[in-house]
Write a protein that holds these residues in place. Structure first.
Motif, PDB file in Angstrom:
ATOM      1  N   TRP A  42      45.315  54.004  34.616  1.00 26.04           N
ATOM      2  CA  TRP A  42      45.895  52.670  34.439  1.00 26.04           C
ATOM      3  C   TRP A  42      45.058  51.578  35.103  1.00 26.04           C
ATOM      4  CZ3 TRP A  42      49.697  52.456  30.976  1.00 26.04           C
ATOM      5  CH2 TRP A  42      50.364  53.649  30.695  1.00 26.04           C
ATOM      6  N   PHE A  43      43.994  51.968  35.800  1.00 27.16           N
ATOM      7  CA  PHE A  43      43.162  51.007  36.523  1.00 27.16           C
ATOM      8  C   PHE A  43      41.688  51.225  36.206  1.00 27.16           C
ATOM      9  CE2 PHE A  43      47.096  51.322  38.825  1.00 27.16           C
ATOM     10  CZ  PHE A  43      47.391  50.004  39.104  1.00 27.16           C
ATOM     11  N   PRO A  44      41.214  50.705  35.061  1.00 22.73           N
ATOM     12  CA  PRO A  44      39.799  50.876  34.725  1.00 22.73           C
ATOM     13  C   PRO A  44      38.903  50.180  35.745  1.00 22.73           C
ATOM     14  CG  PRO A  44      40.854  49.332  33.220  1.00 22.73           C
ATOM     15  CD  PRO A  44      41.935  49.911  34.080  1.00 22.73           C
ATOM     16  N   GLU A  55      37.544  52.817  28.918  1.00 22.64           N
ATOM     17  CA  GLU A  55      37.969  53.623  30.078  1.00 22.64           C
ATOM     18  C   GLU A  55      39.467  53.896  30.061  1.00 22.64           C
ATOM     19  OE1 GLU A  55      37.035  52.459  34.117  1.00 22.64           O
ATOM     20  OE2 GLU A  55      35.054  51.803  33.443  1.00 22.64           O
ATOM     21  N   ALA A  56      40.235  52.914  29.619  1.00 16.65           N
ATOM     22  CA  ALA A  56      41.698  52.999  29.693  1.00 16.65           C
ATOM     23  C   ALA A  56      42.336  53.347  28.352  1.00 16.65           C
ATOM     24  CB  ALA A  56      42.245  51.675  30.204  1.00 16.65           C
ATOM     25  N   ASP A  84      49.236  41.609  40.187  1.00 13.87           N
ATOM     26  CA  ASP A  84      49.335  42.079  38.819  1.00 13.87           C
ATOM     27  C   ASP A  84      48.176  41.707  37.908  1.00 13.87           C
ATOM     28  OD1 ASP A  84      52.891  41.702  38.936  1.00 13.87           O
ATOM     29  OD2 ASP A  84      51.653  43.405  39.450  1.00 13.87           O
ATOM     30  N   GLN A  85      47.101  41.178  38.474  1.00  8.77           N
ATOM     31  CA  GLN A  85      45.931  40.936  37.640  1.00  8.77           C
ATOM     32  C   GLN A  85      45.130  42.215  37.444  1.00  8.77           C
ATOM     33  OE1 GLN A  85      42.939  38.395  39.502  1.00  8.77           O
ATOM     34  NE2 GLN A  85      43.991  38.709  41.431  1.00  8.77           N
ATOM     35  N   HIS A  86      45.363  43.214  38.266  1.00  9.77           N
ATOM     36  CA  HIS A  86      44.615  44.470  38.194  1.00  9.77           C
ATOM     37  C   HIS A  86      45.362  45.499  37.351  1.00  9.77           C
ATOM     38  CE1 HIS A  86      42.024  42.747  41.177  1.00  9.77           C
ATOM     39  NE2 HIS A  86      43.069  42.530  41.956  1.00  9.77           N
ATOM     40  N   GLY A  87      44.615  46.362  36.712  1.00  3.98           N
ATOM     41  CA  GLY A  87      45.215  47.445  35.947  1.00  3.98           C
ATOM     42  C   GLY A  87      45.638  47.032  34.555  1.00  3.98           C
ATOM     43  N   ILE A  88      46.356  47.945  33.914  1.00  3.97           N
ATOM     44  CA  ILE A  88      46.852  47.750  32.555  1.00  3.97           C
ATOM     45  C   ILE A  88      48.278  47.231  32.648  1.00  3.97           C
ATOM     46  CG2 ILE A  88      47.395  48.892  30.363  1.00  3.97           C
ATOM     47  CD1 ILE A  88      44.385  48.884  31.124  1.00  3.97           C
ATOM     48  N   ARG A  97      44.068  39.808  29.633  1.00  4.84           N
ATOM     49  CA  ARG A  97      45.178  39.021  30.195  1.00  4.84           C
ATOM     50  C   ARG A  97      44.667  37.711  30.784  1.00  4.84           C
ATOM     51  NH1 ARG A  97      45.984  43.601  32.525  1.00  4.84           N
ATOM     52  NH2 ARG A  97      46.075  42.752  34.610  1.00  4.84           N
ATOM     53  N   ASP A  98      43.485  37.734  31.366  1.00  8.97           N
ATOM     54  CA  ASP A  98      42.904  36.520  31.927  1.00  8.97           C
ATOM     55  C   ASP A  98      42.703  35.474  30.824  1.00  8.97           C
ATOM     56  OD1 ASP A  98      41.802  34.847  33.929  1.00  8.97           O
ATOM     57  OD2 ASP A  98      39.788  35.524  33.433  1.00  8.97           O
TER      58      ASP A  98
END
Length: 127
Positions: A42-44, A55-56, A84-88, A97-98
């Protein structure tokens, strides 16, 4: 005379409180809660959109059919600065998302930002 199909009673993610979003995203409704994937999936590590998606890929496949995908994305965008900016989140990698966050901040609902169809399986699951 035209008969319309019954609409599913469902609040839009933007209408939900943080507590309601959290309750849905971390509930058994979320496909990730019963996924057998390693948490690292869940964290590429890659920062670019294409390599991170590669990766994800397995995690993203789980998100594709998740009934709380839009709520997950809403929660991550609301709490972007915290963690919550990190991961899927919501079936999207950080770079995606950015990019979408700017539109979301301008008032575009997450249901309009997500690619593909959002499953509408939740009915009265919000308290």
């Amino acid at each position: 005379m035209t008969i319309s199909p019954a609409r599913t009673a469902r609040a839009q993610p933007a209408e939900l409180s943080n507590a309601q979003l959290h309750g849905l995203v971390f509930s058994p409704l979320a496909s990730c809660t019963h996924s057998a994937l390693d948490p690292d999936e869940w964290f590429p590590i890659a920062t670019g959109m294409v390599p991170a998606r590669a990766e994800a890929a397995q995690a993203l496949a789980v998100c594709t059919v998740c009934p709380v995908r839009a709520e997950c994305l809403e929660l991550s965008l609301r709490h972007w600065a915290v963690v919550d900016q990190h991961g899927i989140w919501g079936g999207l990698v950080e770079a995606e998302r950015d990019m979408l966050r700017r539109e979301w901040l301008d008032g575009v609902p997450v249901t309009a930002l997500l690619p593909g169809k959002i499953p509408l399986k939740i009915t009265n699951a919000i308290s």
